[in-house]
Design a protein around this motif. Structure first.
Motif: not given
Length: 149
Positions: A101, A125-126
């Motif tokens: 994340p 990543s998120q």
């Protein structure tokens, strides 16, 4: 038997972690994931080993110190956060997928080393994704870093 194995695995996971690396990790967590530090502090204050393990699960920290780390052909996923810091060393990443994340790659404060992200690598990543194609590379030196949230 399983408990002994897990305790041994945890002990070996922290073997070689320097005091400076631990301070660097804690500072990064305080700045980027304060809720994790609060959970760890609360669990430690209660001497709650199970809560402490849960608070620490899902975070990956890769620190080169003054050595070299090569990550090749790996699929790494962190449930909460991942930080890859070359410090004064060298990190080589290639043909790898790293997902978290929150993902920080490069050098922290005072770093003089280098991270080389080679071809066929994805850092996700998120909310972002960095894809390095075959034959390409990204070179990060000193205290420069790439932050993905």
């Amino acid at each position: 038997m399983l408990e002994s194995f897990l305790v041994g695995l945890a002990a070996n996971a922290f073997y070689g972690v320097t005091a400076q690396s631990a301070r660097t990790l804690l500072a990064w967590l305080r700045q980027n994931k304060p809720e994790m530090v609060d959970a760890v502090d609360a669990a430690a204050a209660r001497s709650d080993d199970e809560a402490l393990k849960q608070a620490l699960l899902g975070t990956i920290e890769i620190l080169a110190s003054n050595g070299q780390i090569e990550i090749s052909g790996a699929d790494i996923e962190a449930l909460r956060a991942a930080r890859i810091d070359h410090e004064q060393g060298l990190i080589l990443i290639g043909q790898t997928r790293i997902t978290a994340p929150s993902l920080v790659t490069g050098g922290g404060a005072g770093a003089t080393g280098q991270t080389i992200i080679g071809g066929d690598t994805v850092l996700r990543s998120q909310g972002t994704q960095v894809s390095v194609g075959a034959g390409a590379s990204i070179i990060i030196t000193g205290n420069a870093s790439m932050k993905q949230n």
